[in-house]
Motif scaffolding. Structure first.
Motif, PDB file in Angstrom:
ATOM      1  N   ALA A 115       0.869  -1.421  -0.120  1.00  0.00           N
ATOM      2  CA  ALA A 115      -0.206  -0.223  -0.091  1.00  0.00           C
ATOM      3  C   ALA A 115       1.173   1.433   0.128  1.00  0.00           C
ATOM      4  N   ILE A 116       0.281   2.358  -0.733  1.00  0.00           N
ATOM      5  CA  ILE A 116       0.608   3.318  -0.495  1.00  0.00           C
ATOM      6  C   ILE A 116       0.241   4.128  -0.437  1.00  0.00           C
ATOM      7  N   ALA A 117       0.888   5.627   0.525  1.00  0.00           N
ATOM      8  CA  ALA A 117      -0.706   7.087   0.737  1.00  0.00           C
ATOM      9  C   ALA A 117      -0.673   7.421  -0.548  1.00  0.00           C
ATOM     10  N   GLY A 118      -2.020   7.434  -0.293  1.00  0.00           N
ATOM     11  CA  GLY A 118      -3.111   8.179  -1.486  1.00  0.00           C
ATOM     12  C   GLY A 118      -3.874   6.932  -2.134  1.00  0.00           C
ATOM     13  N   GLY A 119      -3.172   5.739  -2.332  1.00  0.00           N
ATOM     14  CA  GLY A 119      -3.236   4.510  -3.025  1.00  0.00           C
ATOM     15  C   GLY A 119      -2.672   5.216  -4.796  1.00  0.00           C
ATOM     16  N   PHE A 120      -3.042   3.900  -5.050  1.00  0.00           N
ATOM     17  CA  PHE A 120      -2.561   4.257  -6.889  1.00  0.00           C
ATOM     18  C   PHE A 120      -3.364   5.187  -7.669  1.00  0.00           C
ATOM     19  N   ASP A 121      -3.512   5.791  -8.525  1.00  0.00           N
ATOM     20  CA  ASP A 121      -4.948   6.515  -8.966  1.00  0.00           C
ATOM     21  C   ASP A 121      -4.436   6.054 -10.971  1.00  0.00           C
ATOM     22  N   ASN A 122      -4.293   4.889 -11.348  1.00  0.00           N
ATOM     23  CA  ASN A 122      -5.150   4.392 -12.388  1.00  0.00           C
ATOM     24  C   ASN A 122      -6.175   4.646 -12.951  1.00  0.00           C
ATOM     25  N   PRO A 123      -6.714   4.628 -13.727  1.00  0.00           N
ATOM     26  CA  PRO A 123      -8.349   4.640 -13.988  1.00  0.00           C
ATOM     27  C   PRO A 123      -8.909   3.549 -13.727  1.00  0.00           C
ATOM     28  N   GLN A 124     -10.481   4.200 -13.828  1.00  0.00           N
ATOM     29  CA  GLN A 124     -11.473   3.429 -12.632  1.00  0.00           C
ATOM     30  C   GLN A 124     -12.118   3.211 -14.278  1.00  0.00           C
ATOM     31  N   MET A 125     -12.424   1.394 -14.089  1.00  0.00           N
ATOM     32  CA  MET A 125     -12.654   0.530 -15.146  1.00  0.00           C
ATOM     33  C   MET A 125     -14.337   0.212 -14.419  1.00  0.00           C
ATOM     34  N   LEU A 126     -15.683   0.449 -14.985  1.00  0.00           N
ATOM     35  CA  LEU A 126     -16.894  -0.296 -14.279  1.00  0.00           C
ATOM     36  C   LEU A 126     -16.837   0.267 -12.997  1.00  0.00           C
ATOM     37  N   GLY A 127     -16.150   0.745 -12.052  1.00  0.00           N
ATOM     38  CA  GLY A 127     -16.564   1.647 -11.118  1.00  0.00           C
ATOM     39  C   GLY A 127     -15.589   0.389  -9.802  1.00  0.00           C
ATOM     40  N   SER A 128     -14.284   0.558 -10.617  1.00  0.00           N
ATOM     41  CA  SER A 128     -13.792  -0.086 -10.048  1.00  0.00           C
ATOM     42  C   SER A 128     -12.041  -0.216 -10.275  1.00  0.00           C
ATOM     43  N   ARG A 129     -10.359   0.305  -9.892  1.00  0.00           N
ATOM     44  CA  ARG A 129      -9.274   0.214 -10.192  1.00  0.00           C
ATOM     45  C   ARG A 129      -8.701  -1.298 -10.453  1.00  0.00           C
ATOM     46  N   SER A 130      -9.024  -2.536  -9.468  1.00  0.00           N
ATOM     47  CA  SER A 130      -9.111  -3.632  -9.683  1.00  0.00           C
ATOM     48  C   SER A 130      -8.709  -4.324 -10.786  1.00  0.00           C
ATOM     49  N   THR A 131      -8.321  -4.381 -11.006  1.00  0.00           N
ATOM     50  CA  THR A 131      -7.244  -5.891 -12.253  1.00  0.00           C
ATOM     51  C   THR A 131      -8.154  -7.341 -13.339  1.00  0.00           C
ATOM     52  N   PHE A 132      -8.659  -6.941 -13.854  1.00  0.00           N
ATOM     53  CA  PHE A 132      -9.106  -8.442 -14.246  1.00  0.00           C
ATOM     54  C   PHE A 132      -8.374  -8.566 -15.832  1.00  0.00           C
ATOM     55  N   ASN A 133      -7.649  -9.739 -15.523  1.00  0.00           N
ATOM     56  CA  ASN A 133      -6.473 -10.307 -16.608  1.00  0.00           C
ATOM     57  C   ASN A 133      -7.128 -10.631 -17.975  1.00  0.00           C
ATOM     58  N   LYS A 134      -7.968 -11.192 -17.554  1.00  0.00           N
ATOM     59  CA  LYS A 134      -8.580 -11.970 -19.184  1.00  0.00           C
ATOM     60  C   LYS A 134      -8.988 -11.716 -19.028  1.00  0.00           C
TER      61      LYS A 134
END
Length: 324
Positions: A115-134
């Motif tokens: 974790a990093i202060a402020g969190g990662f700021d990649n674009p949200q997709m469908l309400g989340s920044r989580s990676t769905f590789n497939k």
């Protein structure tokens, strides 16, 4: 920005609880496998528990920081170092611009969290920044991090010098044996009494043919109730076949004789029965189990599962931390 020097093995940006509300369209929640360790990492640096952080699987990354910030590493012991010096886990630290964080192979557990202060700021997709590789959704360009990439970070002051007391941390097993809670259903009545007892008293081996879609288990054969054979043709020919229906997250999906625990990136429906379901409160154990380790399943009620989830959530708050 944070520069990726080495990516590790499928290091991905995740947030908690992930991508909610799109599973019926083929997009699972994703998010961290061990959300307990993930939330604790965020709380350590002064973030809200669900802000985007890194999940590091089996082998961690090497990251160079472009600005002063505060970080924390939790979960599996990947022996983190900062500029070559050992960095204790489960506490927050100031890092300076130009310093390098390196995580190695997991010595205890399977997944570490950064974790990093402020969190990662990649674009949200469908309400989340989580990676769905497939599906190529979320994260950086839809996939796990790659060498040479720059990871955007939101600006925040952070809280260095905080520590998670050992009593509040998940107990990551060192003896290769895990007790995993399960709830009965939705299709437990398709398994006969002998089959249910065998499932709950056997040691199941986590197969290397596992990923964030499903955890394949190796163990004894299943036996089925009469209804698994005496059924309309539209249910399919195998006793584990059923007419297509929705799958709960954590379902132990029985494909023929092979049970597969459907985890964070799993499918939302299909034509196999699900005799048992691992509740969300036990997912952290799945996230820290390595291939070859033994899973022993313990039957609990839905009410008990909800209580465990509440207890974990109550631990993941800033007020529980102490000065390092």
């Amino acid at each position: 920005m944070i520069k990726v020097r080495k990516a590790g093995l499928e290091t991905s940006i995740q947030d908690y609880p992930g991508r909610i509300g799109y599973w019926n369209q083929g997009f699972p929640p994703s998010g961290p496998m061990d959300s307990w360790s993930f939330r604790m990492a965020n709380v350590l640096v002064g973030n809200q528990p669900g802000l985007a952080g890194l999940e590091c699987q089996f082998l961690g990354p090497t990251l160079e920081f472009g600005a002063d910030t505060v970080i924390a590493v939790t979960g599996a012991d990947m022996r983190p170092t900062l500029d070559g010096e050992a960095l204790p886990m489960w506490r927050s630290f100031v890092v300076k611009a130009g310093q390098t964080l390196a995580l190695g192979a997991a010595r205890i557990g399977a997944r570490a969290y950064v974790a990093i202060a402020g969190g990662f700021d990649n674009p949200q997709m469908l309400g989340s920044r989580s990676t769905f590789n497939k599906a190529g959704v979320g994260g950086i360009d839809g996939h796990s991090i790659q060498p040479g990439q720059e990871l955007p970070v939101a600006a925040a002051k952070g809280t260095p010098g905080m520590l998670v007391p050992e009593a509040l941390r998940p107990e990551i097993r060192t003896d290769r044996n895990w007790t995993i809670e399960v709830c009965a259903g939705p299709n437990d009545d398709w398994i006969d009494a002998a089959g249910q007892e065998r499932f709950l008293t056997s040691a199941w081996v986590l197969s290397a043919k596992s990923d964030r879609t499903g955890f394949r288990l190796e163990g004894p054969e299943w036996t089925f109730a009469k209804k698994a054979y005496d059924k309309p043709k539209e249910h399919g020919s195998l006793p584990s076949n059923i007419i297509d229906h929705g799958y709960p997250m954590g379902a132990i999906n029985l494909a023929g004789q092979t049970p597969i625990v459907l985890v964070n990136d799993g499918p939302s429906m299909g034509g196999f029965i699900n005799p048992y379901t691992v509740p969300s409160a036990a997912f952290w154990k799945l996230g820290q189990a390595k291939p070859g380790e033994h899973l022993h399943f313990q039957l609990i009620s839905v009410k008990e599962a909800q209580l465990i989830a509440t207890q974990i959530a109550e631990r993941c708050v800033f007020a529980n931390l102490v000065q390092a």
